[in-house]
Design a protein around this motif. Structure first.
Motif, PDB file in Angstrom:
ATOM      1  N   PHE A  78      35.856  40.341  -1.843  1.00 57.55           N
ATOM      2  CA  PHE A  78      37.116  40.705  -1.201  1.00 57.55           C
ATOM      3  C   PHE A  78      36.901  41.974  -0.388  1.00 57.55           C
ATOM      4  N   ARG A  79      37.392  41.971   0.842  1.00 54.41           N
ATOM      5  CA  ARG A  79      37.332  43.164   1.691  1.00 54.41           C
ATOM      6  C   ARG A  79      38.696  43.832   1.607  1.00 54.41           C
ATOM      7  N   VAL A  80      38.699  45.160   1.455  1.00 57.05           N
ATOM      8  CA  VAL A  80      39.950  45.898   1.289  1.00 57.05           C
ATOM      9  C   VAL A  80      40.075  46.967   2.366  1.00 57.05           C
ATOM     10  N   ASP A  81      41.305  47.202   2.827  1.00 58.92           N
ATOM     11  CA  ASP A  81      41.521  48.177   3.904  1.00 58.92           C
ATOM     12  C   ASP A  81      41.518  49.618   3.405  1.00 58.92           C
ATOM     13  N   ASP A  82      41.794  49.866   2.135  1.00 60.64           N
ATOM     14  CA  ASP A  82      41.762  51.225   1.577  1.00 60.64           C
ATOM     15  C   ASP A  82      40.870  51.205   0.331  1.00 60.64           C
ATOM     16  N   PHE A  83      39.589  51.363   0.569  1.00 58.96           N
ATOM     17  CA  PHE A  83      38.581  51.240  -0.476  1.00 58.96           C
ATOM     18  C   PHE A  83      38.792  52.248  -1.601  1.00 58.96           C
ATOM     19  N   GLU A  84      39.070  53.487  -1.256  1.00 60.18           N
ATOM     20  CA  GLU A  84      39.238  54.537  -2.274  1.00 60.18           C
ATOM     21  C   GLU A  84      40.456  54.258  -3.162  1.00 60.18           C
ATOM     22  N   ALA A  85      41.556  53.836  -2.551  1.00 62.43           N
ATOM     23  CA  ALA A  85      42.750  53.518  -3.341  1.00 62.43           C
ATOM     24  C   ALA A  85      42.480  52.326  -4.253  1.00 62.43           C
ATOM     25  N   ALA A  86      41.777  51.329  -3.742  1.00 63.60           N
ATOM     26  CA  ALA A  86      41.437  50.160  -4.553  1.00 63.60           C
ATOM     27  C   ALA A  86      40.557  50.568  -5.725  1.00 63.60           C
ATOM     28  N   TYR A  87      39.570  51.419  -5.442  1.00 59.15           N
ATOM     29  CA  TYR A  87      38.664  51.886  -6.491  1.00 59.15           C
ATOM     30  C   TYR A  87      39.449  52.599  -7.598  1.00 59.15           C
ATOM     31  N   CYS A  97      33.036  46.805 -13.385  1.00 56.45           N
ATOM     32  CA  CYS A  97      31.904  46.452 -14.248  1.00 56.45           C
ATOM     33  C   CYS A  97      30.561  46.844 -13.649  1.00 56.45           C
ATOM     34  N   TYR A  98      30.517  47.126 -12.346  1.00 56.14           N
ATOM     35  CA  TYR A  98      29.249  47.522 -11.722  1.00 56.14           C
ATOM     36  C   TYR A  98      29.545  48.216 -10.405  1.00 56.14           C
ATOM     37  N   GLU A  99      28.793  49.283 -10.145  1.00 55.12           N
ATOM     38  CA  GLU A  99      28.933  50.004  -8.879  1.00 55.12           C
ATOM     39  C   GLU A  99      27.579  50.102  -8.210  1.00 55.12           C
ATOM     40  N   ASN A 100      27.560  49.958  -6.889  1.00 57.14           N
ATOM     41  CA  ASN A 100      26.367  50.196  -6.099  1.00 57.14           C
ATOM     42  C   ASN A 100      26.754  51.194  -5.021  1.00 57.14           C
ATOM     43  N   ARG A 101      26.646  52.460  -5.370  1.00 51.32           N
ATOM     44  CA  ARG A 101      27.073  53.520  -4.441  1.00 51.32           C
ATOM     45  C   ARG A 101      26.238  53.527  -3.174  1.00 51.32           C
ATOM     46  N   GLU A 102      24.953  53.182  -3.284  1.00 53.39           N
ATOM     47  CA  GLU A 102      24.081  53.146  -2.113  1.00 53.39           C
ATOM     48  C   GLU A 102      24.603  52.164  -1.070  1.00 53.39           C
ATOM     49  N   MET A 103      25.091  51.008  -1.534  1.00 53.85           N
ATOM     50  CA  MET A 103      25.639  49.998  -0.621  1.00 53.85           C
ATOM     51  C   MET A 103      27.117  50.221  -0.331  1.00 53.85           C
ATOM     52  N   GLY A 104      27.771  51.110  -1.094  1.00 52.11           N
ATOM     53  CA  GLY A 104      29.186  51.386  -0.879  1.00 52.11           C
ATOM     54  C   GLY A 104      30.096  50.282  -1.349  1.00 52.11           C
ATOM     55  N   ILE A 105      29.720  49.614  -2.452  1.00 54.17           N
ATOM     56  CA  ILE A 105      30.505  48.511  -2.999  1.00 54.17           C
ATOM     57  C   ILE A 105      30.623  48.668  -4.505  1.00 54.17           C
ATOM     58  N   TYR A 106      31.532  47.892  -5.093  1.00 57.85           N
ATOM     59  CA  TYR A 106      31.605  47.807  -6.549  1.00 57.85           C
ATOM     60  C   TYR A 106      32.115  46.429  -6.930  1.00 57.85           C
ATOM     61  N   PHE A 107      32.008  46.116  -8.205  1.00 53.38           N
ATOM     62  CA  PHE A 107      32.456  44.830  -8.733  1.00 53.38           C
ATOM     63  C   PHE A 107      33.463  45.075  -9.848  1.00 53.38           C
ATOM     64  N   ILE A 108      34.438  44.177  -9.928  1.00 49.44           N
ATOM     65  CA  ILE A 108      35.353  44.161 -11.060  1.00 49.44           C
ATOM     66  C   ILE A 108      35.151  42.827 -11.776  1.00 49.44           C
ATOM     67  N   ASN A 109      35.537  42.779 -13.050  1.00 47.27           N
ATOM     68  CA  ASN A 109      35.465  41.490 -13.732  1.00 47.27           C
ATOM     69  C   ASN A 109      36.850  41.098 -14.215  1.00 47.27           C
ATOM     70  N   ILE A 118      34.086  44.070  -4.361  1.00 44.82           N
ATOM     71  CA  ILE A 118      35.051  44.774  -3.510  1.00 44.82           C
ATOM     72  C   ILE A 118      34.274  45.492  -2.408  1.00 44.82           C
ATOM     73  N   LEU A 119      34.606  45.150  -1.161  1.00 48.62           N
ATOM     74  CA  LEU A 119      33.926  45.681   0.015  1.00 48.62           C
ATOM     75  C   LEU A 119      34.901  46.505   0.856  1.00 48.62           C
ATOM     76  N   PRO A 120      34.432  47.608   1.419  1.00 45.07           N
ATOM     77  CA  PRO A 120      35.297  48.364   2.322  1.00 45.07           C
ATOM     78  C   PRO A 120      35.367  47.685   3.683  1.00 45.07           C
ATOM     79  N   THR A 121      36.442  47.928   4.409  1.00 42.58           N
ATOM     80  CA  THR A 121      36.533  47.467   5.791  1.00 42.58           C
ATOM     81  C   THR A 121      35.695  48.421   6.623  1.00 42.58           C
ATOM     82  N   ARG A 122      34.840  47.858   7.427  1.00 39.40           N
ATOM     83  CA  ARG A 122      33.949  48.701   8.248  1.00 39.40           C
ATOM     84  C   ARG A 122      34.221  48.497   9.703  1.00 39.40           C
TER      85      ARG A 122
END
Length: 122
Positions: A78-87, A97-109, A118-122
């Motif tokens: 899922f791509r989200v328009d406000d990544f920080e608020a979603a986080y 359940c998992y974060e990949n800060r290098e790629m700027g993404i995270y996962f929820i379960n 969860i992907l940021p809008t770029r």
């Protein structure tokens, strides 16, 4: 001949718990429901209100044990328009359940342990 994405399907153990999770975590709403005549299964299609793609949740009446997801190497993104608020929202829900800060993404379960990226809008 042209193909287009229609929906993805996952099976869920507790339909109401899953519906609540997907609404709270991702804002997905029910767009269609099919209840099998004898009540053996229910299909609920969830939409994001922006695209035609849907997520089909399948509930099987006689299923009592958790689904075996193997190594759980598949996911829905899922791509989200406000990544920080979603986080922050997902952090409060306790479902990251998992974060990949290098790629700027995270996962929820979800309640059945399916991973959702969860992907940021770029």
């Amino acid at each position: 001949m042209k193909f287009r994405f229609e929906h993805n399907n996952i099976n869920v153990l507790n339909l109401e718990k899953s519906l609540d999770f997907y609404k709270e975590a991702l804002g997905l709403i029910e767009v269609m429901r099919h209840v099998q005549a004898e009540g053996e299964f229910i299909l609920v299609y969830l939409g994001d209100g922006a695209t035609q793609h849907s997520l089909e949740l399948t509930w099987l009446r006689d299923r009592t044990e958790a689904y075996n997801l193997g190594e759980n190497e598949f996911h829905i993104a899922f791509r989200v328009d406000d990544f920080e608020a979603a986080y922050e929202h997902h952090k409060k829900m306790g479902c990251i359940c998992y974060e990949n800060r290098e790629m700027g993404i995270y996962f929820i379960n979800d309640p059945d342990n399916y991973w959702l990226e969860i992907l940021p809008t770029r």
